[in-house]
Design a protein around this motif. Structure first.
Motif, mmCIF file in Angstrom:
data_model
loop_
_atom_site.group_PDB
_atom_site.id
_atom_site.type_symbol
_atom_site.label_atom_id
_atom_site.label_comp_id
_atom_site.label_asym_id
_atom_site.label_seq_id
_atom_site.Cartn_x
_atom_site.Cartn_y
_atom_site.Cartn_z
ATOM 1 N N VAL A 161 0.838 -1.200 0.000
ATOM 2 C CA VAL A 161 0.000 0.000 0.000
ATOM 3 C C VAL A 161 0.876 1.254 0.000
ATOM 4 O O VAL A 161 0.578 2.233 -0.699
ATOM 5 N N PHE A 162 1.947 1.237 0.787
ATOM 6 C CA PHE A 162 2.863 2.381 0.798
ATOM 7 C C PHE A 162 3.395 2.660 -0.608
ATOM 8 O O PHE A 162 3.420 3.814 -1.054
ATOM 9 N N TYR A 163 3.799 1.617 -1.313
ATOM 10 C CA TYR A 163 4.317 1.808 -2.663
ATOM 11 C C TYR A 163 3.231 2.335 -3.597
ATOM 12 O O TYR A 163 3.495 3.194 -4.438
ATOM 13 N N GLU A 168 1.262 6.721 -6.656
ATOM 14 C CA GLU A 168 -0.071 7.180 -7.065
ATOM 15 C C GLU A 168 -0.801 6.120 -7.895
ATOM 16 O O GLU A 168 -1.410 6.414 -8.920
ATOM 17 N N ASN A 169 -0.748 4.874 -7.424
ATOM 18 C CA ASN A 169 -1.371 3.757 -8.143
ATOM 19 C C ASN A 169 -2.412 3.021 -7.305
ATOM 20 O O ASN A 169 -2.655 1.829 -7.523
ATOM 21 N N LEU A 170 -3.034 3.711 -6.352
ATOM 22 C CA LEU A 170 -4.139 3.081 -5.638
ATOM 23 C C LEU A 170 -5.256 2.742 -6.625
ATOM 24 O O LEU A 170 -5.545 3.508 -7.543
ATOM 25 N N ILE A 171 -5.877 1.591 -6.421
ATOM 26 C CA ILE A 171 -6.947 1.145 -7.311
ATOM 27 C C ILE A 171 -8.274 1.714 -6.816
ATOM 28 O O ILE A 171 -8.617 1.537 -5.631
ATOM 29 N N PRO A 172 -9.060 2.384 -7.652
ATOM 30 C CA PRO A 172 -10.395 2.826 -7.225
ATOM 31 C C PRO A 172 -11.226 1.635 -6.763
ATOM 32 O O PRO A 172 -11.181 0.564 -7.358
ATOM 33 N N LEU A 173 -11.987 1.815 -5.705
ATOM 34 C CA LEU A 173 -12.767 0.705 -5.163
ATOM 35 C C LEU A 173 -13.725 0.117 -6.184
ATOM 36 O O LEU A 173 -13.960 -1.096 -6.198
ATOM 37 N N ALA A 190 -5.468 -5.055 -4.521
ATOM 38 C CA ALA A 190 -6.920 -4.874 -4.514
ATOM 39 C C ALA A 190 -7.545 -5.452 -3.256
ATOM 40 O O ALA A 190 -8.413 -4.835 -2.619
ATOM 41 N N TYR A 191 -7.105 -6.642 -2.858
ATOM 42 C CA TYR A 191 -7.658 -7.251 -1.659
ATOM 43 C C TYR A 191 -7.233 -6.490 -0.404
ATOM 44 O O TYR A 191 -8.014 -6.338 0.538
ATOM 45 N N THR A 192 -6.008 -6.011 -0.390
ATOM 46 C CA THR A 192 -5.549 -5.226 0.751
ATOM 47 C C THR A 192 -6.342 -3.938 0.866
ATOM 48 O O THR A 192 -6.745 -3.533 1.965
ATOM 49 N N GLU A 193 -6.591 -3.291 -0.250
ATOM 50 C CA GLU A 193 -7.413 -2.083 -0.234
ATOM 51 C C GLU A 193 -8.831 -2.383 0.255
ATOM 52 O O GLU A 193 -9.438 -1.575 0.969
ATOM 53 N N SER A 194 -9.358 -3.533 -0.105
ATOM 54 C CA SER A 194 -10.695 -3.922 0.351
ATOM 55 C C SER A 194 -10.738 -4.015 1.869
ATOM 56 O O SER A 194 -11.686 -3.546 2.519
ATOM 57 N N LEU A 195 -9.712 -4.631 2.453
ATOM 58 C CA LEU A 195 -9.644 -4.727 3.908
ATOM 59 C C LEU A 195 -9.526 -3.344 4.538
ATOM 60 O O LEU A 195 -10.179 -3.049 5.552
ATOM 61 N N LEU A 196 -8.722 -2.480 3.954
ATOM 62 C CA LEU A 196 -8.579 -1.121 4.480
ATOM 63 C C LEU A 196 -9.891 -0.349 4.388
ATOM 64 O O LEU A 196 -10.213 0.455 5.274
ATOM 65 N N ALA A 197 -10.655 -0.587 3.319
ATOM 66 C CA ALA A 197 -11.946 0.094 3.167
ATOM 67 C C ALA A 197 -12.923 -0.351 4.249
ATOM 68 O O ALA A 197 -13.655 0.465 4.824
ATOM 69 N N VAL A 198 -12.962 -1.646 4.539
ATOM 70 C CA VAL A 198 -13.850 -2.137 5.596
ATOM 71 C C VAL A 198 -13.375 -1.636 6.958
ATOM 72 O O VAL A 198 -14.191 -1.273 7.820
#
Length: 310
Positions: A161-163, A168-173, A190-198
């Motif tokens: 996620v830091f990288y 500037e490559n975060l995936i839109p939800l 993508a899965y890590t971002e999903s966990l962060l969103a929840v």
């Protein structure tokens, strides 16, 4: 371990096709308390141990989701990748090691998967989520809740996620709906971002936010309405605030001075000190060996001189 086997925490769920166990493998069924385990070998001892562990994991997930309904679930343990691909019709990306067929309430796992029980808990969460809220929900919510319920987080995910923030490559939800078409590294993010969103949803809505969301969805509220009732945000506002939060939490300065990483820093310092001591000891040993060799040479010269004098 292969790259595929390191991705076992990031599993996919399928809604579009049903499961069929029609293949050449002879399956042996072991069942208890509504959970059926299918093994390719008639190993009653292993089946009993694994069934106990699966039942414990299933019940933990039910409690975490606020008391999901008691429903029968079947778990197939594929003994190798070829049978796994056969059971899943070859429709999964190469990095997957497990799948939940939601309509038939069937889970397929690869026997060689690391953290097999955590993988199973992840898939149990998908089954229960669908039983509670069969209406369409975003993939990020489905995957994020499954990861949250099964306690999936690793330090390397923070690095990914830091990288992504740095580059500037975060995936839109909204794009995570297409995760099955992603290459391995992008799927991981993508899965890590999903966990962060929840996790962010829980921070906004309180510790019971997921359970309240599921209650709203079970009552046939559209996902957008349920999200607003729990967080006070529309999906667009939620994603904007979530993105800002991730960028703030995973900035360089935050990571450098985060109290959560103090043990990592201490560990690295201890490791560095250990390496320095080892290097210093080796240098000392080499110096002593050199000094011993010099003294021995001097002694030999003295002996030779005395022999010459005679």
């Amino acid at each position: 371990m292969s790259a595929r086997s390191t991705k076992i925490s990031y599993l996919c769920f399928l809604l579009l096709f049903s499961f069929s166990a029609a293949n050449a493998t002879e399956w042996h069924r072991f069942e208890r308390d509504g959970l059926a385990l299918y093994l390719a070998h008639n190993d009653a001892v292993r089946a009993g141990e694994l069934l106990n562990a699966l039942l414990i994991g299933r019940n933990e997930i039910r409690r975490k989701l606020g008391g999901a309904p008691e429903i029968p679930i079947a778990v197939y343990l594929a003994p190798n990748e070829a049978i796994f691909r056969e059971l899943t019709h070859g429709r999964l990306p190469h990095w997957s090691a497990g799948v939940a067929f939601l309509e038939s309430r069937t889970i397929i796992l690869q026997a060689s998967a690391d953290n097999l029980l955590q993988v199973a808990r992840h898939e149990f969460a998908h089954i229960f989520l669908h039983a509670i809220a069969p209406s369409r929900v975003p993939v990020w919510f489905h995957e994020g809740v499954a990861m949250w319920a099964s306690h999936e987080w690793r330090l390397r995910q923070s690095a990914a996620v830091f990288y992504a923030v740095f580059s500037e490559n975060l995936i839109p939800l909204s794009e995570i709906d297409d995760v099955l078409s992603f290459p391995s590294a992008k799927a991981d993010l993508a899965y890590t971002e999903s966990l962060l969103a929840v996790s962010f949803l829980i921070r906004l809505g309180g510790p019971n936010a997921v359970v309240v969301m599921l209650s709203e969805l079970e009552a046939d509220a559209p996902f957008e309405v349920a999200l607003f009732r729990v967080t006070g945000e529309t999906p667009r506002e939620f994603e904007r605030r979530w993105r800002d939060d991730v960028q703030a939490r995973f900035s360089l300065m935050t990571l450098l001075f985060s109290p959560d990483l103090i043990w990592l820093y201490l560990t690295l310092l201890l490791l560095l000190a250990y390496i320095c001591v080892r290097l210093r000891n080796r240098a000392t040993l080499r110096r002593w060996e050199a000094e011993d060799a010099a003294e021995e040479l001097t002694l030999q010269l003295r002996v030779y001189r005395r022999e010459d004098e005679q």
